[in-house]
Design a protein around this motif. Structure first.
Motif, PDB file in Angstrom:
ATOM      1  N   HIS A 195     -24.523  59.654  68.008  1.00 46.31           N
ATOM      2  CA  HIS A 195     -23.370  60.537  67.799  1.00 46.31           C
ATOM      3  C   HIS A 195     -22.097  59.952  68.400  1.00 46.31           C
ATOM      4  O   HIS A 195     -21.064  59.854  67.748  1.00 46.31           O
ATOM      5  CB  HIS A 195     -23.653  61.908  68.414  1.00 46.31           C
ATOM      6  N   TRP A 196     -22.160  59.568  69.676  1.00 43.57           N
ATOM      7  CA  TRP A 196     -20.948  59.096  70.352  1.00 43.57           C
ATOM      8  C   TRP A 196     -20.557  57.692  69.972  1.00 43.57           C
ATOM      9  O   TRP A 196     -19.430  57.254  70.261  1.00 43.57           O
ATOM     10  CB  TRP A 196     -21.113  59.219  71.869  1.00 43.57           C
ATOM     11  N   ASN A 197     -21.445  56.951  69.293  1.00 42.48           N
ATOM     12  CA  ASN A 197     -21.112  55.608  68.853  1.00 42.48           C
ATOM     13  C   ASN A 197     -20.602  55.555  67.415  1.00 42.48           C
ATOM     14  O   ASN A 197     -20.418  54.462  66.864  1.00 42.48           O
ATOM     15  CB  ASN A 197     -22.319  54.675  69.020  1.00 42.48           C
ATOM     16  N   LEU A 198     -20.357  56.719  66.815  1.00 39.75           N
ATOM     17  CA  LEU A 198     -19.675  56.728  65.526  1.00 39.75           C
ATOM     18  C   LEU A 198     -18.326  56.025  65.683  1.00 39.75           C
ATOM     19  O   LEU A 198     -17.628  56.224  66.688  1.00 39.75           O
ATOM     20  CB  LEU A 198     -19.471  58.160  65.032  1.00 39.75           C
ATOM     21  N   PRO A 199     -17.921  55.182  64.741  1.00 42.32           N
ATOM     22  CA  PRO A 199     -16.721  54.355  64.910  1.00 42.32           C
ATOM     23  C   PRO A 199     -15.452  55.131  65.245  1.00 42.32           C
ATOM     24  O   PRO A 199     -14.589  54.644  65.973  1.00 42.32           O
ATOM     25  CB  PRO A 199     -16.587  53.649  63.549  1.00 42.32           C
ATOM     26  N   GLU A 200     -15.339  56.342  64.719  1.00 47.92           N
ATOM     27  CA  GLU A 200     -14.096  57.108  64.910  1.00 47.92           C
ATOM     28  C   GLU A 200     -14.036  57.864  66.231  1.00 47.92           C
ATOM     29  O   GLU A 200     -12.997  58.445  66.574  1.00 47.92           O
ATOM     30  CB  GLU A 200     -13.933  58.107  63.754  1.00 47.92           C
ATOM     31  N   LYS A 201     -15.139  57.885  67.010  1.00 49.41           N
ATOM     32  CA  LYS A 201     -15.200  58.748  68.184  1.00 49.41           C
ATOM     33  C   LYS A 201     -14.151  58.401  69.242  1.00 49.41           C
ATOM     34  O   LYS A 201     -13.569  59.287  69.859  1.00 49.41           O
ATOM     35  CB  LYS A 201     -16.600  58.714  68.791  1.00 49.41           C
ATOM     36  N   GLY A 202     -13.931  57.118  69.488  1.00 42.10           N
ATOM     37  CA  GLY A 202     -12.963  56.752  70.516  1.00 42.10           C
ATOM     38  C   GLY A 202     -11.580  57.294  70.223  1.00 42.10           C
ATOM     39  O   GLY A 202     -10.932  57.893  71.086  1.00 42.10           O
ATOM     40  N   GLN A 246     -19.736  52.584  72.777  1.00 37.47           N
ATOM     41  CA  GLN A 246     -18.875  51.403  72.710  1.00 37.47           C
ATOM     42  C   GLN A 246     -17.491  51.733  72.153  1.00 37.47           C
ATOM     43  O   GLN A 246     -16.482  51.227  72.663  1.00 37.47           O
ATOM     44  CB  GLN A 246     -19.532  50.304  71.881  1.00 37.47           C
ATOM     45  N   PRO A 247     -17.377  52.566  71.095  1.00 30.51           N
ATOM     46  CA  PRO A 247     -16.031  52.942  70.636  1.00 30.51           C
ATOM     47  C   PRO A 247     -15.202  53.625  71.729  1.00 30.51           C
ATOM     48  O   PRO A 247     -13.995  53.412  71.819  1.00 30.51           O
ATOM     49  CB  PRO A 247     -16.311  53.899  69.470  1.00 30.51           C
ATOM     50  N   MET A 248     -15.847  54.445  72.565  1.00 27.76           N
ATOM     51  CA  MET A 248     -15.141  55.079  73.682  1.00 27.76           C
ATOM     52  C   MET A 248     -14.672  54.027  74.681  1.00 27.76           C
ATOM     53  O   MET A 248     -13.528  54.060  75.152  1.00 27.76           O
ATOM     54  CB  MET A 248     -16.056  56.079  74.386  1.00 27.76           C
TER      55      MET A 248
END
Length: 324
Positions: free
Chosen positions: A22-29, A91-93
């Motif tokens: 969930h948190w590694n979805l590209p748009e999350k950051g 990683q996006p975060m």
């Protein structure tokens, strides 16, 4: 048959797997970095946490920010000259946080680490003057939430600040399918979540039915999600994380059992959730009213009698008194 199935997915590591996906979805950051520009409840909550954090820096030179996201608080600490370990599963975060830290000129004060809160074995006892974990990452570690709190306390030398999902605060959601609409700052905002809330408002109300059993189960066991999320994960989807919600006394007891004293609780958002959206928007769009309102929200939401009714989170702070 229900309990055996529940035990099976609870012990299979789904919570961690789902959180990672969930948190590694590209748009999350990018999305998480803009929350305070989008929803009023996020403004209120982040303001409360910032006030508490800035009041907790006496004698602090090192900090661990667990589930640090896009850097809202690790960058704030770094600007104060504190060396921060920015720890997150996404990683996006981490990428977004590094970008923002560089823009703020504090990259040298932050160490970025990708990891899961379930494993803090790399850190020795009392490694950090201050340990913080905001916006409920602890609640996404079910069934390991008690162990995670114990570990966060173990690596803290002076004090600890946590915000976890609030059970009493979450229960009203089960009778309000449009609860997020109350806090939209600008209904014309292109943010996908805003657009979904606005465009689906009527359908959400018309299709809603209150389910007493679901509310009763959440009240009793504190768990949001489980088998459906595990099944969605198996289908290759990225569902919202399985979430454990805490009762105030439960969180206080866990902290005290792990050597934390002077525990204080608060419910960020308790006052704001009583106010209609039109009034909230008016307040937020006036600089003077906004600052006065946020200051009063902090005072009101810090009253122990309302701590369980914060909008999303239950906040706790305390001093480390057991240093074995």
């Amino acid at each position: 048959m229900r309990e055996p199935r529940k035990e099976a997915w609870a012990n299979s590591g789904y919570s961690r797997k789902i959180a990672q996906r969930h948190w590694n979805l590209p748009e999350k950051g990018e999305m998480e970095s803009q929350r305070e520009e989008t929803f009023i409840d996020d403004i209120v909550q982040k303001s409360h946490l910032e006030k508490e954090l800035l009041a907790s820096l006496d004698g602090v030179s090192t900090a661990f920010d667990g589930g640090a996201g896009s850097g809202r608080f690790s960058i704030l600490l770094a600007k104060k000259g504190i060396h921060v370990t920015h720890f997150d599963i996404s990683q996006p975060m981490l990428d977004k946080a590094q970008q923002l830290a560089q823009e703020a000129g504090v990259l040298h004060n932050i160490t970025f680490v990708r990891g899961a809160l379930e494993d803090l074995s790399a850190y020795a006892d009392r490694s950090f003057d201050l340990v913080l974990s905001f916006d409920a990452p602890v609640s996404y570690t079910y069934p390991n939430q008690q162990k995670v709190i114990s570990e966060l306390c173990r690596i803290a030398k002076k004090r600890i600040l946590l915000s976890v999902s609030s059970r009493l605060g979450s229960l009203p959601y089960l009778a309000n399918p449009v609860q997020k609409n109350q806090f939209i700052l600008d209904e014309n905002c292109p943010d996908p979540w805003v657009r979904q809330c606005v465009e689906n408002y009527s359908a959400a109300v018309e299709g809603f039915r209150f389910h007493k059993q679901a509310a009763q189960e959440l009240l009793e066991n504190g768990l949001m999600g489980g088998e459906e999320e595990a099944a969605a994960y198996d289908r290759g989807e990225a569902p919202w994380c399985i979430t454990y919600t805490f009762m105030p006394g439960e969180l206080k007891d866990l902290l005290e059992q792990n050597g934390v004293g002077q525990v204080c609780l608060a419910g960020p958002g308790a006052y704001a959730r009583t106010i209609p959206r039109d009034v909230l928007v008016k307040i937020m769009n006036d600089k003077e009213q906004r600052e006065d309102f946020l200051a009063f929200c902090h005072a009101y939401d810090s009253n122990p009698y309302v701590c369980g009714m914060g909008k999303d989170n239950l906040f706790a702070k305390g001093e480390i008194v057991c240093q074995e």
